[in-house]
Design a protein around this motif. Structure first.
Motif, PDB file in Angstrom:
ATOM      1  N   GLU A  18     -24.184  39.244 -34.030  1.00 13.70           N
ATOM      2  CA  GLU A  18     -24.449  38.517 -32.778  1.00 13.70           C
ATOM      3  C   GLU A  18     -24.266  37.003 -32.901  1.00 13.70           C
ATOM      4  O   GLU A  18     -24.985  36.237 -32.267  1.00 13.70           O
ATOM      5  CB  GLU A  18     -25.873  38.822 -32.267  1.00 13.70           C
ATOM      6  N   LYS A  19     -23.300  36.575 -33.704  1.00 13.14           N
ATOM      7  CA  LYS A  19     -23.051  35.142 -33.876  1.00 13.14           C
ATOM      8  C   LYS A  19     -21.740  34.757 -33.207  1.00 13.14           C
ATOM      9  O   LYS A  19     -20.789  35.532 -33.170  1.00 13.14           O
ATOM     10  CB  LYS A  19     -22.988  34.788 -35.363  1.00 13.14           C
ATOM     11  N   GLU A  20     -21.717  33.533 -32.675  1.00  5.20           N
ATOM     12  CA  GLU A  20     -20.482  32.972 -32.131  1.00  5.20           C
ATOM     13  C   GLU A  20     -19.543  32.735 -33.314  1.00  5.20           C
ATOM     14  O   GLU A  20     -19.998  32.396 -34.406  1.00  5.20           O
ATOM     15  CB  GLU A  20     -20.756  31.648 -31.414  1.00  5.20           C
ATOM     16  N   THR A  21     -18.241  32.879 -33.084  1.00  6.34           N
ATOM     17  CA  THR A  21     -17.313  32.880 -34.217  1.00  6.34           C
ATOM     18  C   THR A  21     -16.045  32.113 -33.915  1.00  6.34           C
ATOM     19  O   THR A  21     -15.456  32.273 -32.843  1.00  6.34           O
ATOM     20  CB  THR A  21     -16.934  34.337 -34.568  1.00  6.34           C
ATOM     21  N   LEU A  22     -15.638  31.296 -34.870  1.00  3.54           N
ATOM     22  CA  LEU A  22     -14.317  30.676 -34.844  1.00  3.54           C
ATOM     23  C   LEU A  22     -13.569  31.198 -36.061  1.00  3.54           C
ATOM     24  O   LEU A  22     -14.022  31.027 -37.192  1.00  3.54           O
ATOM     25  CB  LEU A  22     -14.419  29.142 -34.907  1.00  3.54           C
ATOM     26  N   GLY A  23     -12.450  31.859 -35.813  1.00  3.19           N
ATOM     27  CA  GLY A  23     -11.649  32.408 -36.902  1.00  3.19           C
ATOM     28  C   GLY A  23     -10.290  31.732 -36.952  1.00  3.19           C
ATOM     29  O   GLY A  23      -9.557  31.733 -35.966  1.00  3.19           O
ATOM     30  N   ILE A  24      -9.987  31.144 -38.094  1.00  4.42           N
ATOM     31  CA  ILE A  24      -8.689  30.496 -38.293  1.00  4.42           C
ATOM     32  C   ILE A  24      -8.003  31.188 -39.460  1.00  4.42           C
ATOM     33  O   ILE A  24      -8.530  31.199 -40.572  1.00  4.42           O
ATOM     34  CB  ILE A  24      -8.857  28.988 -38.589  1.00  4.42           C
ATOM     35  N   SER A  25      -6.856  31.784 -39.167  1.00 11.69           N
ATOM     36  CA  SER A  25      -6.129  32.481 -40.217  1.00 11.69           C
ATOM     37  C   SER A  25      -4.649  32.533 -39.853  1.00 11.69           C
ATOM     38  O   SER A  25      -4.283  32.391 -38.693  1.00 11.69           O
ATOM     39  CB  SER A  25      -6.689  33.893 -40.394  1.00 11.69           C
ATOM     40  N   THR A  26      -3.838  32.766 -40.830  1.00 14.94           N
ATOM     41  CA  THR A  26      -2.389  32.723 -40.656  1.00 14.94           C
ATOM     42  C   THR A  26      -1.890  33.779 -39.675  1.00 14.94           C
ATOM     43  O   THR A  26      -2.542  34.799 -39.454  1.00 14.94           O
ATOM     44  CB  THR A  26      -1.679  32.954 -42.011  1.00 14.94           C
ATOM     45  N   THR A  27      -0.743  33.539 -39.124  1.00 16.76           N
ATOM     46  CA  THR A  27      -0.073  34.515 -38.271  1.00 16.76           C
ATOM     47  C   THR A  27       0.150  35.788 -39.081  1.00 16.76           C
ATOM     48  O   THR A  27       0.523  35.721 -40.248  1.00 16.76           O
ATOM     49  CB  THR A  27       1.282  33.943 -37.786  1.00 16.76           C
ATOM     50  N   GLY A  28      -0.147  36.916 -38.474  1.00 12.11           N
ATOM     51  CA  GLY A  28       0.041  38.195 -39.160  1.00 12.11           C
ATOM     52  C   GLY A  28      -1.159  38.647 -39.972  1.00 12.11           C
ATOM     53  O   GLY A  28      -1.092  39.660 -40.662  1.00 12.11           O
ATOM     54  N   LEU A 155     -21.182  33.529 -17.501  1.00 13.52           N
ATOM     55  CA  LEU A 155     -21.134  34.969 -17.769  1.00 13.52           C
ATOM     56  C   LEU A 155     -22.363  35.422 -18.562  1.00 13.52           C
ATOM     57  O   LEU A 155     -22.869  36.522 -18.358  1.00 13.52           O
ATOM     58  CB  LEU A 155     -19.864  35.334 -18.549  1.00 13.52           C
ATOM     59  N   ALA A 156     -22.828  34.568 -19.458  1.00 12.17           N
ATOM     60  CA  ALA A 156     -23.961  34.926 -20.320  1.00 12.17           C
ATOM     61  C   ALA A 156     -25.271  35.037 -19.544  1.00 12.17           C
ATOM     62  O   ALA A 156     -26.191  35.708 -19.994  1.00 12.17           O
ATOM     63  CB  ALA A 156     -24.105  33.924 -21.462  1.00 12.17           C
ATOM     64  N   THR A 157     -25.357  34.396 -18.367  1.00 12.60           N
ATOM     65  CA  THR A 157     -26.611  34.491 -17.606  1.00 12.60           C
ATOM     66  C   THR A 157     -26.897  35.944 -17.235  1.00 12.60           C
ATOM     67  O   THR A 157     -28.032  36.375 -17.260  1.00 12.60           O
ATOM     68  CB  THR A 157     -26.594  33.612 -16.332  1.00 12.60           C
ATOM     69  N   GLY A 158     -25.860  36.710 -16.930  1.00 10.75           N
ATOM     70  CA  GLY A 158     -26.056  38.117 -16.622  1.00 10.75           C
ATOM     71  C   GLY A 158     -25.842  39.027 -17.820  1.00 10.75           C
ATOM     72  O   GLY A 158     -26.019  40.238 -17.720  1.00 10.75           O
ATOM     73  N   ASN A 159     -25.423  38.445 -18.928  1.00  9.06           N
ATOM     74  CA  ASN A 159     -25.098  39.219 -20.136  1.00  9.06           C
ATOM     75  C   ASN A 159     -25.656  38.533 -21.378  1.00  9.06           C
ATOM     76  O   ASN A 159     -24.930  37.850 -22.084  1.00  9.06           O
ATOM     77  CB  ASN A 159     -23.577  39.319 -20.320  1.00  9.06           C
ATOM     78  N   PRO A 160     -26.938  38.704 -21.648  1.00  6.01           N
ATOM     79  CA  PRO A 160     -27.503  38.021 -22.815  1.00  6.01           C
ATOM     80  C   PRO A 160     -26.829  38.420 -24.131  1.00  6.01           C
ATOM     81  O   PRO A 160     -26.842  37.676 -25.086  1.00  6.01           O
ATOM     82  CB  PRO A 160     -28.978  38.419 -22.802  1.00  6.01           C
ATOM     83  N   GLY A 161     -26.175  39.587 -24.165  1.00  8.84           N
ATOM     84  CA  GLY A 161     -25.504  40.044 -25.377  1.00  8.84           C
ATOM     85  C   GLY A 161     -24.078  39.528 -25.522  1.00  8.84           C
ATOM     86  O   GLY A 161     -23.398  39.852 -26.492  1.00  8.84           O
ATOM     87  N   LEU A 162     -23.619  38.733 -24.565  1.00  4.34           N
ATOM     88  CA  LEU A 162     -22.251  38.220 -24.613  1.00  4.34           C
ATOM     89  C   LEU A 162     -22.053  37.318 -25.827  1.00  4.34           C
ATOM     90  O   LEU A 162     -22.836  36.417 -26.071  1.00  4.34           O
ATOM     91  CB  LEU A 162     -21.929  37.433 -23.341  1.00  4.34           C
ATOM     92  N   ARG A 163     -20.990  37.582 -26.579  1.00  2.77           N
ATOM     93  CA  ARG A 163     -20.647  36.746 -27.725  1.00  2.77           C
ATOM     94  C   ARG A 163     -19.266  36.173 -27.541  1.00  2.77           C
ATOM     95  O   ARG A 163     -18.425  36.741 -26.843  1.00  2.77           O
ATOM     96  CB  ARG A 163     -20.692  37.554 -29.025  1.00  2.77           C
ATOM     97  N   LEU A 164     -19.041  35.054 -28.190  1.00  2.00           N
ATOM     98  CA  LEU A 164     -17.761  34.364 -28.111  1.00  2.00           C
ATOM     99  C   LEU A 164     -17.074  34.436 -29.467  1.00  2.00           C
ATOM    100  O   LEU A 164     -17.712  34.219 -30.494  1.00  2.00           O
ATOM    101  CB  LEU A 164     -18.007  32.902 -27.731  1.00  2.00           C
TER     102      LEU A 164
END
Length: 186
Positions: A18-28, A155-164
């Motif tokens: 349930e954590k917000e996530t930034l993923g940076i990785s190579t193409t492919g 969107l999160a106001t109606g969806n407390p489980g919404l993650r980014l």
């Protein structure tokens, strides 16, 4: 065939914790799978903000080729009858992944359809594909991407489980810093 890679494992661990996530990785490196799997495993609908119509088409085709028919896209090529059908399929639980452009979240009618949908089905994930488009230092900055953090909050106001989850292959230090600030990620 070989399971997941280290990058995917790290992203999945954050998403399923349930954590917000930034993923940076190579193409492919399998970034798309990082939101495909949670979309299929978590109840509700996952929204994927993607910058290009061709990307949306390719992703849907790739999913279909892998036996997953629960993904669609709504963009200017999709007529209003099809849009209504996709929203009905989402309400019925058949649609699990919906690709849209960030600009689509600024269209009042679409936002109203999403609000209506959320009375029945939660939106569990907002995936930002090509997240470097958030940064003015990125090579294809899109101002509409800057509205995504506000839309995520709405969107999160109606969806407390919404993650980014934000994913990109192209992010130098300045771009990464910019993305983190804009999305409010630590």
């Amino acid at each position: 065939a070989n399971g997941t890679n280290r990058f995917q494992d790290q992203v999945f661990e954050r998403i399923f914790n349930e954590k917000e996530t930034l993923g940076i990785s190579t193409t492919g490196s399998g970034k798309s799978f990082c939101f495909w799997l949670p979309a299929l495993l978590k109840p509700g609908l996952s929204l994927v903000a993607a910058p290009l119509k061709s990307l949306m088409r390719d992703q849907r085709l790739s999913l279909q080729n892998n036996g997953i028919a629960s993904a669609e896209f709504i963009n200017s090529e999709v007529n209003s009858d099809e849009q209504l059908r996709f929203m009905a399929e989402a309400k019925a639980g058949y649609l699990r992944l919906l690709y849209i452009s960030p600009e689509r979240l600024r269209i009042k009618k679409f936002v109203e359809q999403l609000e209506d949908l959320q009375q029945v089905v939660p939106i569990n994930l907002l995936a930002i594909d090509e997240a470097h488009c958030l940064s003015e230092w990125g090579h294809d900055f899109r101002p509409s991407y800057l509205k995504l953090p506000l839309k995520r909050k709405e969107l999160a106001t109606g969806n407390p489980g919404l993650r980014l989850v934000a994913l990109t292959a192209t992010a130098g230090q300045m771009v990464e810093h910019d993305i983190r600030n804009i999305l409010g990620l630590t």
